[in-house]
Motif scaffolding. Sequence first.
Motif, short mmCIF file in Angstrom:
data_model
loop_
_atom_site.label_atom_id
_atom_site.label_comp_id
_atom_site.label_asym_id
_atom_site.label_seq_id
_atom_site.Cartn_x
_atom_site.Cartn_y
_atom_site.Cartn_z
N ASP B 150 0.83 -1.21 0.00
CA ASP B 150 0.00 0.00 0.00
C ASP B 150 0.87 1.26 0.00
OD1 ASP B 150 -3.09 0.81 0.81
OD2 ASP B 150 -1.58 2.29 1.37
N GLU B 151 0.46 2.21 -0.86
CA GLU B 151 1.31 3.37 -1.04
C GLU B 151 1.44 4.22 0.22
OE1 GLU B 151 0.02 5.99 -4.11
OE2 GLU B 151 1.67 7.37 -3.72
N GLY B 152 0.32 4.42 0.91
CA GLY B 152 0.35 5.31 2.06
C GLY B 152 0.72 4.62 3.36
N PHE B 153 0.19 3.40 3.54
CA PHE B 153 0.31 2.76 4.84
C PHE B 153 1.15 1.49 4.81
CE2 PHE B 153 -3.60 4.93 4.15
CZ PHE B 153 -3.68 5.79 5.23
N PRO B 169 6.99 8.04 -1.28
CA PRO B 169 6.45 6.67 -1.32
C PRO B 169 6.31 6.18 -2.76
CG PRO B 169 4.91 8.17 -0.22
CD PRO B 169 6.10 8.97 -0.59
N PRO B 171 4.39 4.14 -5.58
CA PRO B 171 3.07 3.57 -5.81
C PRO B 171 3.18 2.16 -6.40
CG PRO B 171 3.58 5.18 -7.50
CD PRO B 171 4.75 5.15 -6.58
N LEU B 173 1.46 -0.62 -6.44
CA LEU B 173 0.37 -1.26 -7.19
C LEU B 173 -0.44 -0.28 -8.02
CD1 LEU B 173 -0.92 -3.69 -4.45
CD2 LEU B 173 0.58 -4.21 -6.36
N SER B 174 -0.24 1.02 -7.78
CA SER B 174 -1.14 1.97 -8.43
C SER B 174 -0.47 2.74 -9.55
CB SER B 174 -1.74 2.92 -7.40
OG SER B 174 -0.78 3.32 -6.46
N SER B 175 0.70 2.34 -9.99
CA SER B 175 1.23 2.99 -11.18
C SER B 175 1.53 1.92 -12.22
CB SER B 175 2.49 3.79 -10.86
OG SER B 175 3.64 3.03 -11.17
N THR B 176 1.37 2.31 -13.46
CA THR B 176 1.57 1.36 -14.55
C THR B 176 3.02 0.90 -14.59
OG1 THR B 176 1.84 3.28 -15.95
CG2 THR B 176 -0.28 2.17 -16.03
#
Lengths: 398, 320
Positions: B150-153, B169, B171, B173-176
């Motif tokens: 997780d990016e934030g936590f 941080p 990302p 899982l959230s960046s291509t």
Amino acid sequence: MVTFGLALLLVTAGCTGGVSSRPADVVVELDHYTSAEAGRQFRSVLDRCAERFGLRIRRQNVPVDQLMPKVLRDATAHSLPDLLFVDNPDLKTVAKTGALTELSQYGLSGEGFYPGIVEAGSYRGKLYGLAPGVNGLALFYNRTMFERAGLEPPETWQEMRSAAGELTEGSTHGIAFSALASEEGSWQFEPFLWSNGGSLDSLDSRRSVQALEFWAGLVEDGLASRSVVNWNQNDVIDRFAGGNAAMMINGSWSLSSLDDSGVDYGIVTLPTPSTDIAPKVPLGGEVGAIPETTPERQRDAARVLGCMLERDNMLDWTSDHAYVPARTKVAEQYAADRPVMKPFVEEVATGRARTAELGPRYREVSQGLADAIQATIAGSTSPREALERAARIAANAD
Amino acid sequence: MTTNTRTTSGTSRPRHANRKPGGHGERLVQWTFVLPMMLFLLLFFCYPVLRNLTMSFQEWTVASFYEGGSPFVGLDNYIALVTDPIFGRAVLNTALFTTGSLLFQFVIGLGLAVFFQRRFPLSGTLRGLMLLPWLLPLVVSGAVFRWIYDEGFGVLNQLLLGLHLISDPIPWLSSTQYALTSAIIANIWVGVPFNLVILHSGLQAVPASLYEAAALDGAGPWQRFRMITLPLLRPVIAIVLMLGLIYTLKVFDMIMILTGGGPANASETLTTWSFALSFEEFDFGQGAAVGNLLIVIALVFALLYLRSIRNTFSSQGERG
């Protein structure tokens, strides 16, 4: 004595074992209310209605992503349930297979229901599905954070953006929403697409692109977490309930978990580009439909569905479930009794069916749109490029 | 495969002839052992595969389910797939995912296997603990990795930030850019124990006297590893890699849980794409076509695998 008992057991087992020839007084129902609470509430209304006609309900429920595969499997074997509750954008897809019966033949009509709901339940001008209640999206805000910052709940996009900017601090983001690569992602973006004058039928139009620029800009400028591309709406509730987001876009079903969390929150209708534009939210929720079975079973199912649509039952179920009643008159009364639901009721009045523009093509276009949102937010493509690609998918959808 | 069965039956025939030609009764007994298996294979293996094959040449829409109309469209489904922009991406991702996972699983697994070859206190317990990732259901590992990434936590970012290795941080899982790599890393973690176990048991078969003799001849650790361990382990290595390849090709759950193939198809492999086509877009014809593609690829490697174990057995036979 023992042998007698055994014989009795065998006889009763023989009676209940006859699965293939179902006694006429059992209505088989299928839905996706898998959470314990929602399931119980739904069950109680179902049972109440069944009892009135001396019927019994055999309820099946499956997780939401397995419902359509199950319906299609059942359709192949011609063993569809008597009563079916599907997500409303899927109704046209099921109706297209020819498996559903028209509701008018049972004396059920959409009179007095919100037009958007009737539209969601119709396919080629005929009514195949009706629901006791619907849901929609609204903006939840953390009252404590807003008061501390001296802010008013936003009404326009600009206000929402600047409020998010002021409240983004450390591990707290100004706003949270879901941009999952599935229906959830499209569904959360659609109100912004539509209230800006964009359309699912022309995803590459200037107004559509503008809406996505605004949406992706929230992430780009750090007002929303980049993780929104992996969050479903329950994850969004978790962030908001944990104080890690000052605002969130979510539906009325999240009320019960928020009340448990102890966050002091308020709800307003979704912000629009300017105050003179009413929010256009997609209508959510499930519609009841009656597949083609046998005349008796169809009649029994229609009785149960009709009973669920009656004023009192509708009111009971929607208030337990935090849905908006599907009849305008009932909903007005409901909003007066429950101020917290008022924004949702207001929005349902101007809400529209997701399938209104596209019919059964919706699913494919929605997937293309969700991919475009992801491509933009995850940072590989510009909004224009991403939406142009989605529009090409839409043009080829059948 | 056919030659294989022929040779075995060929060697067993004389034995039968020596005793007494198997009567009807014996034949019957033999068939009762084979028949359930054959029925099982026909019903749960042959039928679905054939069905999948025919389905990929048909236009299967939602209406086909109820009304049964599913016209044959020839190669249309395959053509649609190959011209789809996602196709290249999915093939490339599948290749990257498979080779990336396999390479690191193997290297780490082999390293650990060699490490555990030595006897030291708690080595058995530690080796047992190493098996944990393998015992966990993939759904559980996937959920844990989602949390780690997780990016934030997430623990991973907190750790890297704490060590001042990164300033922002990542990302995961959230960046291509990172999604596929993150999925590969998680899958490597899951696959290491398998490599460790098989390679470790392979190492047990290497006679200790060889190492002693080499040591007397003055061979260092690296030389011993290169000249004794690797050559003697070769058959086991072939098996580990081949099985690993077939497993990894069809990994679905890990990617599905971590990224669902996203963001924006960045971690889409043939398996997740096949699922999306069939069960999200309800284009079962195209979904089946992707599935067939996977079957063909896996089949090629399965045949190579069968070949390699046959060679292994025959070369062992020669030696013995």
